[in-house]
Design a protein around this motif. Structure first.
Motif, PDB file in Angstrom:
ATOM      1  N   GLY A 196       2.527  -2.467   9.326  1.00  0.00           N
ATOM      2  CA  GLY A 196       3.639  -1.570   9.055  1.00  0.00           C
ATOM      3  C   GLY A 196       4.961  -2.311   9.076  1.00  0.00           C
ATOM      4  O   GLY A 196       5.219  -3.101   9.978  1.00  0.00           O
ATOM      5  N   LEU A 197       5.794  -2.040   8.084  1.00  0.00           N
ATOM      6  CA  LEU A 197       7.133  -2.632   7.994  1.00  0.00           C
ATOM      7  C   LEU A 197       8.185  -1.533   8.007  1.00  0.00           C
ATOM      8  O   LEU A 197       7.956  -0.448   7.465  1.00  0.00           O
ATOM      9  CB  LEU A 197       7.296  -3.425   6.690  1.00  0.00           C
ATOM     10  CG  LEU A 197       6.338  -4.580   6.417  1.00  0.00           C
ATOM     11  CD1 LEU A 197       6.610  -5.186   5.053  1.00  0.00           C
ATOM     12  CD2 LEU A 197       6.457  -5.621   7.490  1.00  0.00           C
ATOM     13  N   THR A 198       9.329  -1.826   8.609  1.00  0.00           N
ATOM     14  CA  THR A 198      10.459  -0.914   8.486  1.00  0.00           C
ATOM     15  C   THR A 198      10.950  -0.967   7.040  1.00  0.00           C
ATOM     16  O   THR A 198      10.608  -1.890   6.281  1.00  0.00           O
ATOM     17  CB  THR A 198      11.607  -1.331   9.422  1.00  0.00           C
ATOM     18  OG1 THR A 198      12.114  -2.606   8.972  1.00  0.00           O
ATOM     19  CG2 THR A 198      11.150  -1.400  10.870  1.00  0.00           C
ATOM     20  N   ASP A 199      11.776  -0.007   6.672  1.00  0.00           N
ATOM     21  CA  ASP A 199      12.333  -0.021   5.311  1.00  0.00           C
ATOM     22  C   ASP A 199      13.130  -1.296   5.052  1.00  0.00           C
ATOM     23  O   ASP A 199      13.077  -1.854   3.956  1.00  0.00           O
ATOM     24  CB  ASP A 199      13.221   1.204   5.079  1.00  0.00           C
ATOM     25  CG  ASP A 199      12.425   2.490   4.981  1.00  0.00           C
ATOM     26  OD1 ASP A 199      11.209   2.438   4.707  1.00  0.00           O
ATOM     27  OD2 ASP A 199      13.024   3.567   5.185  1.00  0.00           O
ATOM     28  N   GLU A 200      13.856  -1.771   6.064  1.00  0.00           N
ATOM     29  CA  GLU A 200      14.664  -2.979   5.903  1.00  0.00           C
ATOM     30  C   GLU A 200      13.780  -4.211   5.735  1.00  0.00           C
ATOM     31  O   GLU A 200      14.046  -5.068   4.890  1.00  0.00           O
ATOM     32  CB  GLU A 200      15.611  -3.157   7.092  1.00  0.00           C
ATOM     33  CG  GLU A 200      16.692  -2.103   7.174  1.00  0.00           C
ATOM     34  CD  GLU A 200      16.231  -0.781   7.809  1.00  0.00           C
ATOM     35  OE1 GLU A 200      15.093  -0.726   8.357  1.00  0.00           O
ATOM     36  OE2 GLU A 200      16.992   0.192   7.737  1.00  0.00           O
ATOM     37  N   GLU A 201      12.730  -4.327   6.551  1.00  0.00           N
ATOM     38  CA  GLU A 201      11.795  -5.448   6.405  1.00  0.00           C
ATOM     39  C   GLU A 201      11.116  -5.397   5.041  1.00  0.00           C
ATOM     40  O   GLU A 201      10.939  -6.418   4.378  1.00  0.00           O
ATOM     41  CB  GLU A 201      10.726  -5.408   7.501  1.00  0.00           C
ATOM     42  CG  GLU A 201      11.229  -5.718   8.879  1.00  0.00           C
ATOM     43  CD  GLU A 201      10.197  -5.431   9.951  1.00  0.00           C
ATOM     44  OE1 GLU A 201      10.220  -6.157  10.971  1.00  0.00           O
ATOM     45  OE2 GLU A 201       9.359  -4.512   9.787  1.00  0.00           O
ATOM     46  N   PHE A 202      10.750  -4.194   4.627  1.00  0.00           N
ATOM     47  CA  PHE A 202      10.082  -4.024   3.336  1.00  0.00           C
ATOM     48  C   PHE A 202      10.996  -4.433   2.185  1.00  0.00           C
ATOM     49  O   PHE A 202      10.544  -5.029   1.207  1.00  0.00           O
ATOM     50  CB  PHE A 202       9.619  -2.571   3.166  1.00  0.00           C
ATOM     51  CG  PHE A 202       8.846  -2.332   1.903  1.00  0.00           C
ATOM     52  CD1 PHE A 202       7.542  -2.795   1.779  1.00  0.00           C
ATOM     53  CD2 PHE A 202       9.417  -1.660   0.847  1.00  0.00           C
ATOM     54  CE1 PHE A 202       6.822  -2.586   0.616  1.00  0.00           C
ATOM     55  CE2 PHE A 202       8.709  -1.443  -0.323  1.00  0.00           C
ATOM     56  CZ  PHE A 202       7.413  -1.907  -0.438  1.00  0.00           C
ATOM     57  N   ALA A 203      12.287  -4.144   2.311  1.00  0.00           N
ATOM     58  CA  ALA A 203      13.241  -4.539   1.266  1.00  0.00           C
ATOM     59  C   ALA A 203      13.293  -6.059   1.129  1.00  0.00           C
ATOM     60  O   ALA A 203      13.301  -6.589   0.011  1.00  0.00           O
ATOM     61  CB  ALA A 203      14.623  -3.974   1.575  1.00  0.00           C
ATOM     62  N   LEU A 212       0.815  -1.216   0.000  1.00  0.00           N
ATOM     63  CA  LEU A 212       0.000   0.000   0.000  1.00  0.00           C
ATOM     64  C   LEU A 212       0.851   1.269   0.000  1.00  0.00           C
ATOM     65  O   LEU A 212       0.306   2.370  -0.016  1.00  0.00           O
ATOM     66  CB  LEU A 212      -0.935   0.017   1.218  1.00  0.00           C
ATOM     67  CG  LEU A 212      -1.908  -1.149   1.325  1.00  0.00           C
ATOM     68  CD1 LEU A 212      -2.728  -1.031   2.604  1.00  0.00           C
ATOM     69  CD2 LEU A 212      -2.807  -1.237   0.109  1.00  0.00           C
ATOM     70  N   GLY A 213       2.164   1.137   0.056  1.00  0.00           N
ATOM     71  CA  GLY A 213       3.040   2.298  -0.012  1.00  0.00           C
ATOM     72  C   GLY A 213       3.495   2.800   1.347  1.00  0.00           C
ATOM     73  O   GLY A 213       3.213   2.219   2.386  1.00  0.00           O
TER      74      GLY A 213
END
Length: 184
Positions: A35-42, A12-13
């Motif tokens: 919600g994910l951290t940027d690292e988790e999202f990567a 969802l961005g």
């Protein structure tokens, strides 16, 4: 044991609560927004696969691609949160009964020049190609409560669907989500 790794949920961005707050990357998982951290999202994003990479997409492939980067391996945390699924190819039915496939692109059909390939993407740019069976499953599989029921309804072989799924996940032609309740 042969396994594949799949991301679960719909991106969802980025979300900022205010201009001064930190942010999270949002993923819809069933009816919940996570919600994910940027690292988790990567790591979650990498589990979708890479365009034009036909490697077997498993834990080892993701760890190999993370090597040398500043991104920590959060695979186990994402598995625990049900945002990743590690699927044993010898027991696909359990995974398929717990998840469903959702289309995210426009369906573009086939062309007179190449009638065996059905495409999805935008009106100007096809982004994914698939067989007629996979295309039919992609178009209407979300109407079934889970991937197992959808494959049976479309006479699609579950192992073949899962083997080709990263070709749909990498360009965001589809996402995997949690199954819904079967109606009596």
């Amino acid at each position: 044991m042969t396994t594949l790794m799949f991301p679960i949920g719909h991106c969802l961005g980025t979300y900022y609560a205010s201009a001064t707050d930190s942010h999270v990357q949002q993923v819809r998982l069933g009816g919940e927004i996570v919600g994910l951290t940027d690292e988790e999202f990567a790591v979650w994003s990498l589990a979708h696969g890479l365009a034009d990479d036909r490697s077997r997409w498993d834990r080892n492939r993701i760890v190999e691609l993370l090597a040398g980067s500043e991104i920590p391996d959060s695979i186990d945390q994402l598995l625990a949160r049900h945002l990743l699924a590690e699927v044993d190819l010898d027991s696909l039915a359990d995974f398929a009964a717990r998840h469903r496939l959702l289309p995210l692109h426009l369906g573009l059909g086939n062309t007179p020049e190449i009638t065996a390939v059905f495409r999805s993407g935008t009106t100007e740019f096809p982004l994914a190609g698939m067989t007629r069976t996979l295309y039919d499953l992609w178009l209407s599989g979300h109407l079934s409560p889970n991937l197992l029921v959808a494959c049976k309804a479309h006479d699609a072989e579950l192992s073949a669907v899962l083997a080709s799924l990263h070709a749909l996940l990498a360009p965001s032609a589809a996402c995997l989500d949690l199954a819904t309740e079967e109606q009596p």
